[in-house]
Design an enzyme around this catalytic site. Structure first.
Site, PDB file in Angstrom:
ATOM      1  CB  ALA A   1      -0.919  -0.045   1.051  1.00 24.67           C
TER       2      ALA A   1
ATOM      3  N   GLY B   1       0.738  -5.103   0.665  1.00 27.03           N
ATOM      4  CA  GLY B   1      -0.370  -5.152  -0.243  1.00 27.03           C
ATOM      5  C   GLY B   1      -0.106  -5.938  -1.542  1.00 27.03           C
TER       6      GLY B   1
ATOM      7  CD  GLU C   1      -2.270  -7.422   2.766  1.00 26.48           C
ATOM      8  OE1 GLU C   1      -1.737  -6.607   2.228  1.00 26.48           O
ATOM      9  OE2 GLU C   1      -2.896  -8.011   3.632  1.00 26.48           O
TER      10      GLU C   1
ATOM     11  CD  GLU D   1       1.583  -5.643   5.579  1.00 25.56           C
ATOM     12  OE1 GLU D   1       2.322  -6.530   5.982  1.00 25.56           O
ATOM     13  OE2 GLU D   1       0.786  -5.702   4.744  1.00 25.56           O
TER      14      GLU D   1
HETATM   15  N1  COA Z   1       4.666   3.143  -0.646  1.00 23.90           N
HETATM   16  C1  COA Z   1       4.947   4.422  -1.059  1.00 23.90           C
HETATM   17  N2  COA Z   1       5.822   4.437  -1.895  1.00 23.90           N
HETATM   18  C2  COA Z   1       6.852   3.423  -2.066  1.00 23.90           C
HETATM   19  C3  COA Z   1       6.728   2.142  -1.333  1.00 23.90           C
HETATM   20  C4  COA Z   1       5.259   2.083  -0.643  1.00 23.90           C
HETATM   21  N3  COA Z   1       4.940   0.898   0.049  1.00 23.90           N
HETATM   22  N4  COA Z   1       7.407   1.308  -1.700  1.00 23.90           N
HETATM   23  C5  COA Z   1       8.469   1.892  -2.352  1.00 23.90           C
HETATM   24  N5  COA Z   1       8.162   3.287  -2.515  1.00 23.90           N
HETATM   25  C6  COA Z   1       8.805   4.511  -3.373  1.00 23.90           C
HETATM   26  C7  COA Z   1       9.932   5.018  -2.291  1.00 23.90           C
HETATM   27  O1  COA Z   1       9.514   5.792  -1.564  1.00 23.90           O
HETATM   28  C8  COA Z   1      10.695   5.449  -3.479  1.00 23.90           C
HETATM   29  O2  COA Z   1      10.061   6.793  -3.927  1.00 23.90           O
HETATM   30  P1  COA Z   1      11.133   8.018  -4.053  1.00 23.90           P
HETATM   31  O3  COA Z   1      11.969   7.943  -5.229  1.00 23.90           O
HETATM   32  O4  COA Z   1      10.189   9.140  -4.474  1.00 23.90           O
HETATM   33  O5  COA Z   1      11.917   8.261  -2.826  1.00 23.90           O
HETATM   34  C9  COA Z   1      10.560   4.452  -4.786  1.00 23.90           C
HETATM   35  O6  COA Z   1       9.380   3.955  -4.232  1.00 23.90           O
HETATM   36  C10 COA Z   1      11.625   3.724  -4.774  1.00 23.90           C
HETATM   37  O7  COA Z   1      11.918   3.021  -3.760  1.00 23.90           O
HETATM   38  P2  COA Z   1      13.197   2.537  -2.784  1.00 23.90           P
HETATM   39  O8  COA Z   1      12.750   2.477  -1.506  1.00 23.90           O
HETATM   40  O9  COA Z   1      13.914   4.031  -3.212  1.00 23.90           O
HETATM   41  O10 COA Z   1      13.714   1.326  -3.771  1.00 23.90           O
HETATM   42  P3  COA Z   1      14.911   0.577  -2.957  1.00 23.90           P
HETATM   43  O11 COA Z   1      15.383  -0.516  -4.063  1.00 23.90           O
HETATM   44  O12 COA Z   1      15.978   1.078  -2.145  1.00 23.90           O
HETATM   45  O13 COA Z   1      14.041  -0.597  -1.818  1.00 23.90           O
HETATM   46  C11 COA Z   1      12.024  -1.672  -1.253  1.00 23.90           C
HETATM   47  C12 COA Z   1      12.837  -1.141  -2.157  1.00 23.90           C
HETATM   48  C13 COA Z   1      11.059  -2.325  -1.510  1.00 23.90           C
HETATM   49  C14 COA Z   1      12.702  -2.656  -0.246  1.00 23.90           C
HETATM   50  C15 COA Z   1      11.656  -0.361  -0.426  1.00 23.90           C
HETATM   51  O14 COA Z   1      11.178   0.446  -1.242  1.00 23.90           O
HETATM   52  C16 COA Z   1      10.463  -0.797   0.751  1.00 23.90           C
HETATM   53  O15 COA Z   1      10.682  -1.346   1.567  1.00 23.90           O
HETATM   54  N6  COA Z   1       9.217  -0.337   0.300  1.00 23.90           N
HETATM   55  C17 COA Z   1       8.220  -0.368   1.410  1.00 23.90           C
HETATM   56  C18 COA Z   1       7.581  -1.943   1.423  1.00 23.90           C
HETATM   57  C19 COA Z   1       6.425  -2.016   2.609  1.00 23.90           C
HETATM   58  O16 COA Z   1       6.934  -1.870   3.720  1.00 23.90           O
HETATM   59  N7  COA Z   1       5.432  -2.183   2.014  1.00 23.90           N
HETATM   60  C20 COA Z   1       4.302  -2.452   2.936  1.00 23.90           C
HETATM   61  C21 COA Z   1       3.686  -1.365   3.012  1.00 23.90           C
HETATM   62  S1  COA Z   1       2.107  -1.299   4.174  1.00 23.90           S
END
Ligand code: COA
Length: 259
Positions: A65, A110, A113, A133
């Site tokens: 999400a 999500g 999910e 989460e």
């Molecule tokens: N919601 C909003 N934005 C998200 C996102 C999410 N769930 N997952 C990634 N993004 C965005 C990042 O903020 C970043 O945006 P920006 O360039 O404007 O800063 C962009 O996507 C790229 O992500 P980034 O974190 O820079 O890539 P990465 O390769 O370093 O890491 C992940 C990848 C997937 C490990 C990391 O993005 C992450 O942990 N995301 C969240 C996962 C999560 O907790 N999901 C459950 C949400 S309830």
């Protein structure tokens, strides 16, 4: 309808829905969830579509999400968001047309999910799965606590849900979270082939099988068997049943009409 955060293409009766916010790793904001609901309705209604592949653009399937929208939510808004997302994911899960997730990268929160709400999952070798989460101080809201234990068992589900750890595609395959792992360049073809294989079968039989499995998981064995017998009876009223049996006896491929 025109979509902004996803694309929908159709080839050989297979629709490919691609979540298309690669710059945010396809994170599901409310607008994207709304479009997923509209896409689920569209593929259900269109006669030229027999099955669906759901995938993501770029290096993620769906990274969860959209955290920027979750950050300021009130308790009631959070509950509403969960209910709305659940209802929309359920449209894929209860689709009478088969839905295969082609998991091309991160399937977190999500995203995991959404993949679990599909009927089957094919993953590329580099795909990653997890329910992180709890690391954000929240719990899954789009079905993770319910579908993950149904797919992989309580112990393995709780391990993923409580640690928030990420697992790779091979581990996801080993625990039964995905059906198949393939090299990235074969992913879409493999997912479409899986749908195509199903589309050679009787569409009413496929639809009622999905329905029996879906209903049965919420029922006692006896109640589930009654649903199955009812569907078996219903199918005996279809022209497709006659065609399927005749084709077998005449040693030819059946020509099902969905009637
Ligand atoms: N919601 C909003 N934005 C998200 C996102 C999410 N769930 N997952 C990634 N993004 C965005 C990042 O903020 C970043 O945006 P920006 O360039 O404007 O800063 C962009 O996507 C790229 O992500 P980034 O974190 O820079 O890539 P990465 O390769 O370093 O890491 C992940 C990848 C997937 C490990 C990391 O993005 C992450 O942990 N995301 C969240 C996962 C999560 O907790 N999901 C459950 C949400 S309830």
């Amino acid at each position: 309808m025109p979509y902004h955060s996803l694309t929908l293409t159709v080839s050989d009766r297979v629709a490919t829905i691609t979540v298309n916010r690669p710059e945010k790793l396809n994170a599901l904001d409310d607008a994207t969830i709304t479009e997923l609901g509209a896409a689920a309705d569209e593929v259900r209604a269109r006669a030229d579509i027999g099955g669906i592949v759901l995938t993501g653009a770029g290096r993620a399937f769906v990274a969860g999400a959209d955290i920027s929208e979750l950050a300021g939510q009130s308790p009631l808004a959070a509950r509403e968001r969960a209910l709305r997302g659940q209802e929309i994911f359920r449209r894929f899960e209860t689709s009478p047309k088969p839905v295969v997730a082609a998991v091309n990268g991160f399937a977190l929160g999500g995203g995991c999910e959404l993949a679990m709400a599909c009927h089957m999952r094919v993953a590329s070798e580099g795909a990653k799965f997890g329910q992180p989460e709890v690391k954000l101080g929240i719990a899954p809201g789009y079905g993770g606590t319910q579908r993950l234990p149904r797919l992989v068992g309580r112990g393995r589900a709780l391990q993923l849900l409580l640690t928030g750890e990420t697992i790779d595609a091979q581990e996801a395959f080993r625990i039964g979270l995905v059906n198949r792992v393939v090299p990235a360049e074969q992913l879409l073809d493999a997912a479409r082939a899986m749908v195509g294989q199903i589309l050679r079968n009787g569409p009413l039989a496929v639809a009622l099988t999905i329905d029996a499995v879906d209903r049965g998981l919420d029922l006692s064995l006896g109640e589930g068997l009654a649903v199955e017998a009812g569907h078996f009876g219903l199918l005996a009223a279809t022209a497709d049943m006659g065609e399927g049996m005749r084709a077998f006896l005449e040693k030819r491929a059946p020509a099902f009409r969905g009637a």
